[in-house]
Write a protein that holds these residues in place. Sequence first.
Motif, PDB file in Angstrom:
ATOM      1  N   ASN A  98       0.795  -1.230   0.000  1.00 40.24           N
ATOM      2  CA  ASN A  98       0.000   0.000   0.000  1.00 40.24           C
ATOM      3  C   ASN A  98       0.829   1.282   0.000  1.00 40.24           C
ATOM      4  O   ASN A  98       0.283   2.357  -0.190  1.00 40.24           O
ATOM      5  N   SER A  99       2.121   1.170   0.206  1.00 42.01           N
ATOM      6  CA  SER A  99       2.991   2.340   0.206  1.00 42.01           C
ATOM      7  C   SER A  99       3.653   2.487  -1.173  1.00 42.01           C
ATOM      8  O   SER A  99       4.366   1.598  -1.625  1.00 42.01           O
ATOM      9  N   GLU A 100       3.395   3.607  -1.820  1.00 40.05           N
ATOM     10  CA  GLU A 100       3.976   3.840  -3.144  1.00 40.05           C
ATOM     11  C   GLU A 100       5.502   3.776  -3.106  1.00 40.05           C
ATOM     12  O   GLU A 100       6.140   3.206  -3.994  1.00 40.05           O
ATOM     13  N   LYS A 101       6.101   4.340  -2.071  1.00 38.17           N
ATOM     14  CA  LYS A 101       7.565   4.318  -1.935  1.00 38.17           C
ATOM     15  C   LYS A 101       8.096   2.892  -1.821  1.00 38.17           C
ATOM     16  O   LYS A 101       9.092   2.534  -2.431  1.00 38.17           O
ATOM     17  N   LEU A 102       7.420   2.066  -1.019  1.00 36.08           N
ATOM     18  CA  LEU A 102       7.884   0.691  -0.844  1.00 36.08           C
ATOM     19  C   LEU A 102       7.605  -0.159  -2.074  1.00 36.08           C
ATOM     20  O   LEU A 102       8.409  -1.015  -2.428  1.00 36.08           O
ATOM     21  N   ARG A 103       6.476   0.048  -2.749  1.00 32.62           N
ATOM     22  CA  ARG A 103       6.221  -0.678  -4.005  1.00 32.62           C
ATOM     23  C   ARG A 103       7.304  -0.368  -5.018  1.00 32.62           C
ATOM     24  O   ARG A 103       7.737  -1.250  -5.767  1.00 32.62           O
ATOM     25  N   ALA A 104       7.769   0.876  -5.059  1.00 35.64           N
ATOM     26  CA  ALA A 104       8.821   1.273  -6.009  1.00 35.64           C
ATOM     27  C   ALA A 104      10.132   0.536  -5.740  1.00 35.64           C
ATOM     28  O   ALA A 104      10.923   0.331  -6.658  1.00 35.64           O
ATOM     29  N   ARG A 105      10.340   0.118  -4.506  1.00 39.23           N
ATOM     30  CA  ARG A 105      11.561  -0.631  -4.171  1.00 39.23           C
ATOM     31  C   ARG A 105      11.490  -2.085  -4.613  1.00 39.23           C
ATOM     32  O   ARG A 105      12.476  -2.797  -4.583  1.00 39.23           O
ATOM     33  N   LYS A 106      10.321  -2.549  -5.043  1.00 39.75           N
ATOM     34  CA  LYS A 106      10.114  -3.901  -5.564  1.00 39.75           C
ATOM     35  C   LYS A 106      10.591  -4.982  -4.593  1.00 39.75           C
ATOM     36  O   LYS A 106      11.313  -5.900  -4.955  1.00 39.75           O
ATOM     37  N   ILE A 107      10.176  -4.840  -3.354  1.00 39.45           N
ATOM     38  CA  ILE A 107      10.539  -5.807  -2.312  1.00 39.45           C
ATOM     39  C   ILE A 107       9.822  -7.118  -2.573  1.00 39.45           C
ATOM     40  O   ILE A 107       8.599  -7.144  -2.742  1.00 39.45           O
ATOM     41  N   ILE A 108      10.566  -8.203  -2.611  1.00 38.48           N
ATOM     42  CA  ILE A 108      10.013  -9.535  -2.828  1.00 38.48           C
ATOM     43  C   ILE A 108       9.936 -10.223  -1.472  1.00 38.48           C
ATOM     44  O   ILE A 108      10.960 -10.544  -0.880  1.00 38.48           O
ATOM     45  N   ALA A 109       8.715 -10.408  -0.975  1.00 37.62           N
ATOM     46  CA  ALA A 109       8.534 -11.000   0.348  1.00 37.62           C
ATOM     47  C   ALA A 109       7.181 -11.694   0.430  1.00 37.62           C
ATOM     48  O   ALA A 109       6.220 -11.274  -0.214  1.00 37.62           O
ATOM     49  N   GLY A 110       7.145 -12.754   1.222  1.00 36.24           N
ATOM     50  CA  GLY A 110       5.906 -13.479   1.450  1.00 36.24           C
ATOM     51  C   GLY A 110       5.719 -13.760   2.920  1.00 36.24           C
ATOM     52  O   GLY A 110       6.690 -13.820   3.679  1.00 36.24           O
ATOM     53  N   ARG A 111       4.453 -13.951   3.329  1.00 33.58           N
ATOM     54  CA  ARG A 111       4.129 -14.166   4.736  1.00 33.58           C
ATOM     55  C   ARG A 111       3.307 -15.440   4.898  1.00 33.58           C
ATOM     56  O   ARG A 111       2.315 -15.635   4.202  1.00 33.58           O
ATOM     57  N   ALA A 112       3.731 -16.266   5.827  1.00 32.08           N
ATOM     58  CA  ALA A 112       2.951 -17.444   6.218  1.00 32.08           C
ATOM     59  C   ALA A 112       2.403 -17.197   7.613  1.00 32.08           C
ATOM     60  O   ALA A 112       3.009 -16.489   8.413  1.00 32.08           O
ATOM     61  N   GLU A 113       1.266 -17.812   7.897  1.00 32.07           N
ATOM     62  CA  GLU A 113       0.618 -17.576   9.187  1.00 32.07           C
ATOM     63  C   GLU A 113       0.566 -18.854  10.007  1.00 32.07           C
ATOM     64  O   GLU A 113       0.463 -19.951   9.468  1.00 32.07           O
ATOM     65  N   LEU A 162       1.894 -19.588   1.662  1.00 30.56           N
ATOM     66  CA  LEU A 162       2.017 -18.155   1.914  1.00 30.56           C
ATOM     67  C   LEU A 162       0.627 -17.528   1.884  1.00 30.56           C
ATOM     68  O   LEU A 162      -0.125 -17.711   0.930  1.00 30.56           O
ATOM     69  N   ALA A 163       0.297 -16.819   2.937  1.00 31.89           N
ATOM     70  CA  ALA A 163      -1.012 -16.176   3.033  1.00 31.89           C
ATOM     71  C   ALA A 163      -1.056 -14.906   2.202  1.00 31.89           C
ATOM     72  O   ALA A 163      -2.081 -14.567   1.608  1.00 31.89           O
ATOM     73  N   LYS A 164       0.057 -14.194   2.158  1.00 36.60           N
ATOM     74  CA  LYS A 164       0.146 -12.946   1.399  1.00 36.60           C
ATOM     75  C   LYS A 164       1.537 -12.819   0.819  1.00 36.60           C
ATOM     76  O   LYS A 164       2.505 -13.319   1.385  1.00 36.60           O
ATOM     77  N   VAL A 165       1.625 -12.116  -0.304  1.00 36.12           N
ATOM     78  CA  VAL A 165       2.918 -11.833  -0.930  1.00 36.12           C
ATOM     79  C   VAL A 165       2.914 -10.390  -1.417  1.00 36.12           C
ATOM     80  O   VAL A 165       1.853  -9.799  -1.634  1.00 36.12           O
ATOM     81  N   THR A 166       4.089  -9.828  -1.600  1.00 31.81           N
ATOM     82  CA  THR A 166       4.182  -8.467  -2.120  1.00 31.81           C
ATOM     83  C   THR A 166       3.882  -8.449  -3.613  1.00 31.81           C
ATOM     84  O   THR A 166       3.958  -9.467  -4.298  1.00 31.81           O
ATOM     85  N   VAL A 167       3.551  -7.277  -4.113  1.00 34.68           N
ATOM     86  CA  VAL A 167       3.258  -7.094  -5.533  1.00 34.68           C
ATOM     87  C   VAL A 167       4.439  -7.543  -6.385  1.00 34.68           C
ATOM     88  O   VAL A 167       4.256  -8.144  -7.438  1.00 34.68           O
TER      89      VAL A 167
END
Length: 108
Positions: free
Chosen positions: A49-64, A77-82
């Motif tokens: 949701n952060s334009e600045k962080l999306r621009a950094r193209k962070i590759i990350a996923g979250r498991a719960e 993975l429950a969620k992953v970055t764009v």
Amino acid sequence: MLHVNKINIEGYDFLTYEVELPKTTLFIVSYEKVGYIMCAALDIDFFNNSEKLRARKIIAGRAEGVRSIEQLLEAPLAKVTVACDRLGIKPGMIGKDALVLMAKSLEK
């Protein structure tokens, strides 16, 4: 306390991190400079949701609901970055499969 170890999945070396905190432990598995997966302490929505962080193209996923590195590797993975999309990493993918795609991305 911080524990750092190396593991191998399908011929690729990854680093694991366990950070013991009061009443919880953070679990992270990373691959070089590409990306990482982590337990539910990671706020994927914040990255997406952060334009600045999306621009950094962070590759990350979250498991719960994981309580160990082994569970993190086997959990969907429950969620992953764009930025995961360009590697084919999607929600529901098993953690270790996402890590292998991260590793293979450096071969291209």
